[in-house]
Structures are given as C-alpha cells and as structure tokens.
Design a protein around this motif. Sequence first.
Motif, PDB file in Angstrom:
ATOM      1  N   VAL A  63      -0.160  -0.225  -6.947  1.00 15.43           N
ATOM      2  CA  VAL A  63      -1.624  -0.264  -6.895  1.00 15.43           C
ATOM      3  C   VAL A  63      -2.145   0.032  -5.490  1.00 15.43           C
ATOM      4  N   ALA A  64      -1.239   0.307  -4.569  1.00 13.53           N
ATOM      5  CA  ALA A  64      -1.590   0.699  -3.192  1.00 13.53           C
ATOM      6  C   ALA A  64      -2.426  -0.346  -2.459  1.00 13.53           C
ATOM      7  N   CYS A  65      -2.117  -1.628  -2.686  1.00 13.32           N
ATOM      8  CA  CYS A  65      -2.905  -2.690  -2.051  1.00 13.32           C
ATOM      9  C   CYS A  65      -2.513  -2.893  -0.592  1.00 13.32           C
ATOM     10  N   GLY A  66      -1.274  -2.549  -0.266  1.00 14.52           N
ATOM     11  CA  GLY A  66      -0.830  -2.660   1.125  1.00 14.52           C
ATOM     12  C   GLY A  66      -0.290  -4.026   1.521  1.00 14.52           C
ATOM     13  N   SER A  67      -0.059  -4.915   0.540  1.00 20.03           N
ATOM     14  CA  SER A  67       0.508  -6.232   0.858  1.00 20.03           C
ATOM     15  C   SER A  67       1.881  -6.078   1.508  1.00 20.03           C
ATOM     16  N   CYS A  68       2.643  -5.099   1.014  1.00 14.20           N
ATOM     17  CA  CYS A  68       3.996  -4.856   1.530  1.00 14.20           C
ATOM     18  C   CYS A  68       3.961  -4.414   2.997  1.00 14.20           C
ATOM     19  N   MET A  80       4.248 -11.039  13.891  1.00 13.19           N
ATOM     20  CA  MET A  80       3.544  -9.759  14.002  1.00 13.19           C
ATOM     21  C   MET A  80       2.200  -9.943  14.708  1.00 13.19           C
ATOM     22  N   LYS A  81       1.818  -8.961  15.478  1.00 11.14           N
ATOM     23  CA  LYS A  81       0.586  -9.065  16.265  1.00 11.14           C
ATOM     24  C   LYS A  81      -0.644  -9.155  15.350  1.00 11.14           C
ATOM     25  N   LYS A  82      -1.523 -10.079  15.683  1.00 12.28           N
ATOM     26  CA  LYS A  82      -2.750 -10.235  14.880  1.00 12.28           C
ATOM     27  C   LYS A  82      -3.833  -9.311  15.424  1.00 12.28           C
ATOM     28  N   HIS A  83      -4.592  -8.752  14.495  1.00 11.76           N
ATOM     29  CA  HIS A  83      -5.713  -7.907  14.881  1.00 11.76           C
ATOM     30  C   HIS A  83      -7.013  -8.605  14.495  1.00 11.76           C
ATOM     31  N   TRP A  84      -8.113  -8.070  14.996  1.00  7.45           N
ATOM     32  CA  TRP A  84      -9.426  -8.665  14.660  1.00  7.45           C
ATOM     33  C   TRP A  84      -9.633  -8.702  13.150  1.00  7.45           C
ATOM     34  N   TYR A  85      -9.145  -7.656  12.450  1.00  3.60           N
ATOM     35  CA  TYR A  85      -9.409  -7.585  11.015  1.00  3.60           C
ATOM     36  C   TYR A  85      -8.546  -8.553  10.202  1.00  3.60           C
ATOM     37  N   ASP A  86      -7.582  -9.184  10.847  1.00  4.52           N
ATOM     38  CA  ASP A  86      -6.785 -10.181  10.133  1.00  4.52           C
ATOM     39  C   ASP A  86      -7.557 -11.485   9.917  1.00  4.52           C
ATOM     40  N   TYR A  87      -8.744 -11.551  10.530  1.00  2.00           N
ATOM     41  CA  TYR A  87      -9.545 -12.767  10.392  1.00  2.00           C
ATOM     42  C   TYR A  87     -10.732 -12.573   9.465  1.00  2.00           C
ATOM     43  N   LEU A  88     -10.749 -11.460   8.727  1.00  2.00           N
ATOM     44  CA  LEU A  88     -11.893 -11.194   7.854  1.00  2.00           C
ATOM     45  C   LEU A  88     -11.962 -12.161   6.667  1.00  2.00           C
ATOM     46  N   TRP A  89     -10.893 -12.921   6.450  1.00  2.00           N
ATOM     47  CA  TRP A  89     -10.934 -13.945   5.400  1.00  2.00           C
ATOM     48  C   TRP A  89     -12.029 -14.961   5.711  1.00  2.00           C
ATOM     49  N   ILE A  90     -12.338 -15.113   7.000  1.00  2.00           N
ATOM     50  CA  ILE A  90     -13.400 -16.054   7.385  1.00  2.00           C
ATOM     51  C   ILE A  90     -14.736 -15.567   6.810  1.00  2.00           C
ATOM     52  N   ILE A 103     -15.017   4.343   2.304  1.00  2.00           N
ATOM     53  CA  ILE A 103     -13.748   4.654   2.978  1.00  2.00           C
ATOM     54  C   ILE A 103     -12.884   5.553   2.083  1.00  2.00           C
ATOM     55  N   ALA A 104     -12.891   5.261   0.771  1.00  2.00           N
ATOM     56  CA  ALA A 104     -12.087   6.078  -0.155  1.00  2.00           C
ATOM     57  C   ALA A 104     -12.669   7.484  -0.290  1.00  2.00           C
ATOM     58  N   ILE A 105     -14.008   7.561  -0.396  1.00  6.14           N
ATOM     59  CA  ILE A 105     -14.645   8.868  -0.612  1.00  6.14           C
ATOM     60  C   ILE A 105     -14.509   9.748   0.636  1.00  6.14           C
ATOM     61  N   PHE A 142      -8.640  -4.473   5.598  1.00 10.18           N
ATOM     62  CA  PHE A 142      -9.869  -5.231   5.836  1.00 10.18           C
ATOM     63  C   PHE A 142     -10.266  -6.241   4.771  1.00 10.18           C
ATOM     64  N   CYS A 143      -9.677  -6.173   3.592  1.00 14.17           N
ATOM     65  CA  CYS A 143     -10.181  -7.020   2.508  1.00 14.17           C
ATOM     66  C   CYS A 143      -9.980  -8.515   2.808  1.00 14.17           C
ATOM     67  N   GLY A 144     -11.094  -9.183   3.062  1.00 17.00           N
ATOM     68  CA  GLY A 144     -11.055 -10.603   3.398  1.00 17.00           C
ATOM     69  C   GLY A 144     -10.610 -11.457   2.223  1.00 17.00           C
ATOM     70  N   ARG A 145     -10.917 -10.994   1.034  1.00 18.28           N
ATOM     71  CA  ARG A 145     -10.547 -11.756  -0.154  1.00 18.28           C
ATOM     72  C   ARG A 145      -9.029 -11.761  -0.333  1.00 18.28           C
ATOM     73  N   GLY A 146      -8.418 -10.599  -0.157  1.00 15.95           N
ATOM     74  CA  GLY A 146      -6.960 -10.518  -0.228  1.00 15.95           C
ATOM     75  C   GLY A 146      -6.316 -11.435   0.805  1.00 15.95           C
ATOM     76  N   GLN A 147      -6.894 -11.440   2.006  1.00 15.67           N
ATOM     77  CA  GLN A 147      -6.370 -12.295   3.074  1.00 15.67           C
ATOM     78  C   GLN A 147      -6.521 -13.772   2.711  1.00 15.67           C
ATOM     79  N   LEU A 148      -7.660 -14.079   2.077  1.00 13.89           N
ATOM     80  CA  LEU A 148      -7.914 -15.466   1.674  1.00 13.89           C
ATOM     81  C   LEU A 148      -6.867 -15.922   0.643  1.00 13.89           C
TER      82      LEU A 148
END
Lengths: 69, 192
Positions: free
Chosen positions: A18-23, B1-11, B40-42, B53-59
């Motif tokens: 699904v190309a989510c990038g978790s890996c 692994m090094k943390k980036h600013w976007y790793d905190y988008l779960w906040i 971004i996709a288009i 960037f997806c904060g929900r995935g990070q959450l």
Amino acid sequence: MEVKIKKRKAKVTQADCVACGSCVKVCPKGAIRVYKGLYARVDEDLCIGCGRCAAECPAAIIEMEEVAS
Amino acid sequence: MKKHWYDYLWIFSATYLILGFFNILFAWLGMLCFMLPLLIAIFGGDKMYCNLFCGRGQLFSLLGKKLKLSANRKPPVFLHKKWFRYGFLAFFMVMFCQMLWVTYLVGSGARPLSQHVKLLWSIKLPWHWAYYGGVAPWVAQFSFGFYSVMLTSTVLGIITMALFRPRSWCVYCPMGTMTQLICQARKPKTKQ
C-alpha cells in the motif's frame, strides 16, 4: 569445494503493497524505499536481513527470503 | 535513527482531536490532512505525505509501539486486497458526499443545523457544547460533519491498531488508497 552462503533478504509483494512507508521508517540501513508512491522496493545490496520491515509492515506483505550470495 | 521535525506531527493530530471537543470549528483544520496528500500526489507523484508527514500514522505507531497497546498480530489478508481497499474508499466517498449534501441543505435553509457528531456513520453523539455560534450555519454544519469523519476514522484506526499491527489503518486508509491510485495514474509508461 564451493561453499554457498545463504543470506536473508526482505522481499516485498509489490502487488499488495500500500506504499505507506512504515518499513522505510524502521530500516536501519536505508535499504527499503517507496518507489513513486507505488510500492516499496528493497535494495538487496544494502539489506542486512534484520527483518524489521517484515515485522513492521501493517499489511504483512514483506517476507524474509533466503538468497544465495 | 535521527529524528526530524516531521516526526513530531503526531502532536498536530492529537491536538486536532482534542480541539474538536472544545470548539468544533477547529474541524476545518482537518482539510490539511485531505488536501496535502492529494496535492503532493498530484504534483509530486509520490506518497511523501503517508511516508513522512502523516501525524495519524505516527500517532498509531506511538500508541501501538511505545505504549504497547497493539496486539501486533498480522491483519487478515482481505485488509490489503484491492477489492476491500477500493470498496472502503468508495463507501467513504459516498458518506463524505452525503455529509457535503447535508452541509448544502443547511446552507440553503432547507434543514436546521444539527449539533451532533456522528460516530461510525450511525451513532449520533450530542456535541452542542463545542459550538458557540458566530458563523454561517453551513460552516458549522461542515465542522460537525468533517469532525465526524475524522473521529470515525480515528476510532477505526485505534481498533485495528489494537487488534493488529500499529499502522493497520494505513492499509485501508481512503486517503492512502486515493494517493496510491493517483501515483499509479501518473506512472511513466516505460518499464522501470
């Protein structure tokens, strides 16, 4: 006598990815990347066969395969 | 692994959900989670939004891995199958359009403003405490409707996070499916 060493490498079932990038986030070697938002691709030269991506994949479509080196 | 600013988008994602309990108009901020992945996709031709960037995935990662709330089981196979993902996307879009239709009806005066949040497309929860007036009724109605979409998907995501692997939501996330379809449509014809 020729000795064949088998190594473990990650293998992605691309049709199901699904190309989510978790890996990508868990790979310690940067060996797995999402190709153009389509599916994850493994760079076999960089893959050390740790299996972290396979354990992380939320769709469980990454397998660890033995390949002859 | 090094943390980036976007790793905190779960906040951002967590704050968004909390703000909805205090002032429903903050729901409009969720448009970012809809527009950015699509743009971004288009224009970028990739799933950078899901990937980084997806904060929900990070959450979900945080809840599942750090807080150990996930059973870490393999999800059922159908979850990643195309029929299920496309079917869920279609269902999601129908419900989304229905929400837009209700917003239109309220805007045109055909329906009164409903100060409820609808969980899982069926459970009507009173939510009047988070609305103080001061905007056009359709602006408020969209807030209630959009927040319902966001809360519903979060609840589904939390359930699958707990039952299966942390980011199981990503497998059937309608935004993820949609952006992958856009990337497929943009794919160069030549074989890589």
